[in-house]
Design a protein around this motif. Structure first.
Motif, PDB file in Angstrom:
ATOM      1  N   VAL A  37       0.859  -1.180   0.000  1.00 21.23           N
ATOM      2  CA  VAL A  37       0.000   0.000   0.000  1.00 21.23           C
ATOM      3  C   VAL A  37       0.896   1.231   0.000  1.00 21.23           C
ATOM      4  O   VAL A  37       1.861   1.304   0.778  1.00 21.23           O
ATOM      5  CB  VAL A  37      -0.925   0.014   1.231  1.00 21.23           C
ATOM      6  CG1 VAL A  37      -1.773   1.285   1.256  1.00 21.23           C
ATOM      7  CG2 VAL A  37      -1.810  -1.227   1.256  1.00 21.23           C
ATOM      8  N   LYS A  38       0.591   2.190  -0.868  1.00 18.10           N
ATOM      9  CA  LYS A  38       1.355   3.436  -0.926  1.00 18.10           C
ATOM     10  C   LYS A  38       0.406   4.608  -1.090  1.00 18.10           C
ATOM     11  O   LYS A  38      -0.627   4.494  -1.743  1.00 18.10           O
ATOM     12  CB  LYS A  38       2.351   3.423  -2.090  1.00 18.10           C
ATOM     13  CG  LYS A  38       3.460   2.396  -1.963  1.00 18.10           C
ATOM     14  CD  LYS A  38       4.405   2.464  -3.151  1.00 18.10           C
ATOM     15  CE  LYS A  38       5.530   1.433  -3.015  1.00 18.10           C
ATOM     16  NZ  LYS A  38       6.459   1.486  -4.167  1.00 18.10           N
ATOM     17  N   ARG A  39       0.781   5.739  -0.484  1.00 20.73           N
ATOM     18  CA  ARG A  39       0.090   6.992  -0.765  1.00 20.73           C
ATOM     19  C   ARG A  39       1.136   8.038  -1.116  1.00 20.73           C
ATOM     20  O   ARG A  39       2.084   8.246  -0.349  1.00 20.73           O
ATOM     21  CB  ARG A  39      -0.759   7.460   0.421  1.00 20.73           C
ATOM     22  CG  ARG A  39      -1.546   8.735   0.076  1.00 20.73           C
ATOM     23  CD  ARG A  39      -2.593   9.107   1.103  1.00 20.73           C
ATOM     24  NE  ARG A  39      -3.282  10.329   0.679  1.00 20.73           N
ATOM     25  CZ  ARG A  39      -4.202  10.966   1.403  1.00 20.73           C
ATOM     26  NH1 ARG A  39      -4.566  10.480   2.582  1.00 20.73           N
ATOM     27  NH2 ARG A  39      -4.766  12.073   0.937  1.00 20.73           N
ATOM     28  N   GLU A  40       0.979   8.640  -2.271  1.00 18.61           N
ATOM     29  CA  GLU A  40       1.961   9.572  -2.822  1.00 18.61           C
ATOM     30  C   GLU A  40       3.357   8.958  -2.826  1.00 18.61           C
ATOM     31  O   GLU A  40       4.352   9.622  -2.540  1.00 18.61           O
ATOM     32  CB  GLU A  40       1.936  10.901  -2.064  1.00 18.61           C
ATOM     33  CG  GLU A  40       0.636  11.671  -2.252  1.00 18.61           C
ATOM     34  CD  GLU A  40       0.669  13.078  -1.670  1.00 18.61           C
ATOM     35  OE1 GLU A  40       1.733  13.468  -1.137  1.00 18.61           O
ATOM     36  OE2 GLU A  40      -0.363  13.764  -1.750  1.00 18.61           O
ATOM     37  N   GLY A  41       3.400   7.663  -3.139  1.00 20.26           N
ATOM     38  CA  GLY A  41       4.675   6.957  -3.247  1.00 20.26           C
ATOM     39  C   GLY A  41       5.268   6.486  -1.948  1.00 20.26           C
ATOM     40  O   GLY A  41       6.283   5.773  -1.942  1.00 20.26           O
ATOM     41  N   LYS A  42       4.662   6.847  -0.823  1.00 19.81           N
ATOM     42  CA  LYS A  42       5.180   6.452   0.483  1.00 19.81           C
ATOM     43  C   LYS A  42       4.539   5.143   0.923  1.00 19.81           C
ATOM     44  O   LYS A  42       3.313   5.012   0.947  1.00 19.81           O
ATOM     45  CB  LYS A  42       4.894   7.542   1.515  1.00 19.81           C
ATOM     46  CG  LYS A  42       5.392   7.207   2.913  1.00 19.81           C
ATOM     47  CD  LYS A  42       5.042   8.314   3.901  1.00 19.81           C
ATOM     48  CE  LYS A  42       5.487   7.958   5.302  1.00 19.81           C
ATOM     49  NZ  LYS A  42       5.122   9.015   6.279  1.00 19.81           N
TER      50      LYS A  42
END
Length: 224
Positions: free
Chosen positions: A141-146
């Motif tokens: 799982v990633k959000r804005e690549g994080k």
């Protein structure tokens, strides 16, 4: 990831379920062909492990019937039937793989990962909602690549939300689709996991993706 185990030998069924759950899968199980067919028709699975010699409708008949209805759930036959003609028949009917008992559990896990990866959908098994990306191929799982680390239950709740993104879902709908929640679970268990997810998904971001619809349930919105 959601799996169905169809095995009429109850000890083997329990062992498979326990081992798969320890690997982070959500597992439903049954012991006969009619129940297996009903499960496959009524719910969305990422894969099914199917014995052939089971009471009622046998494994071959189940695969033939679900494929005729357009159900594309990946099927792995796990059977004591080792004759090459049975293996060829199973694959020709629409199964994705075939393993002969006895088997090594590590190999079974590898085969499961393979049939799940092969599952065709428009997202290539990757779900996107705004800046949030859930990759079912490797359960990341990633959000804005994080990268975001989730527990198996947190991941399962998020997967249900992202599959239904921009749609309001009730607590009952979420719980029904997260099969390893205990039957006697408290009424606020879903709220607890939503709270955990919010800390991991939304904290530090101006736009809050997981939103509460008061009196109804939750929605995952992809505007951020």
């Amino acid at each position: 990831m959601r799996l169905l185990v169809v095995e009429d030998e109850k000890d083997m069924n329990r062992i498979l379920v326990k081992e798969l759950e320890s690997e982070g899968y959500l597992v439903d199980s049954c012991y006969d062909g009619e129940s297996a067919f009903d499960y496959l028709c009524m719910a969305e699975y990422d894969g099914a492990i199917l014995d052939i010699m089971i009471p009622g409708m046998d494994g071959f008949a189940i695969v033939k019937k679900i494929r005729s209805k357009g159900i594309s759930t990946p099927i792995l036959f796990l059977s004591a039937k080792s004759d090459v003609n049975d293996i060829v028949l199973g694959l020709d009917l629409g199964a994705d793989d075939y393993m002969v008992k006895p088997f090594k559990f590590k190999e079974l896990l590898a085969r499961i990962r393979m049939i799940i990866r092969k599952k065709a959908d428009v997202h290539e098994n990757i779900y996107r909602c705004g800046s949030l990306v859930v990759d079912c191929n490797d359960c990341t799982v990633k959000r804005e690549g994080k990268s975001i680390e989730l527990s198996p239950k947190e991941y399962s709740v998020l997967l249900y939300l992202i599959r239904n993104q921009n749609i309001v879902v009730t607590r009952e709908q979420i719980e029904t689709n997260i099969w390893d929640f205990e039957r006697d679970s408290t009424s606020n268990l879903i709220d607890v996991y939503i709270r955990y997810l919010r800390k991991k998904i939304d904290d530090g971001f101006e736009f809050k993706m997981i939103q509460t619809i008061r009196g109804v349930g939750y929605i995952l919105k992809g505007n951020g």
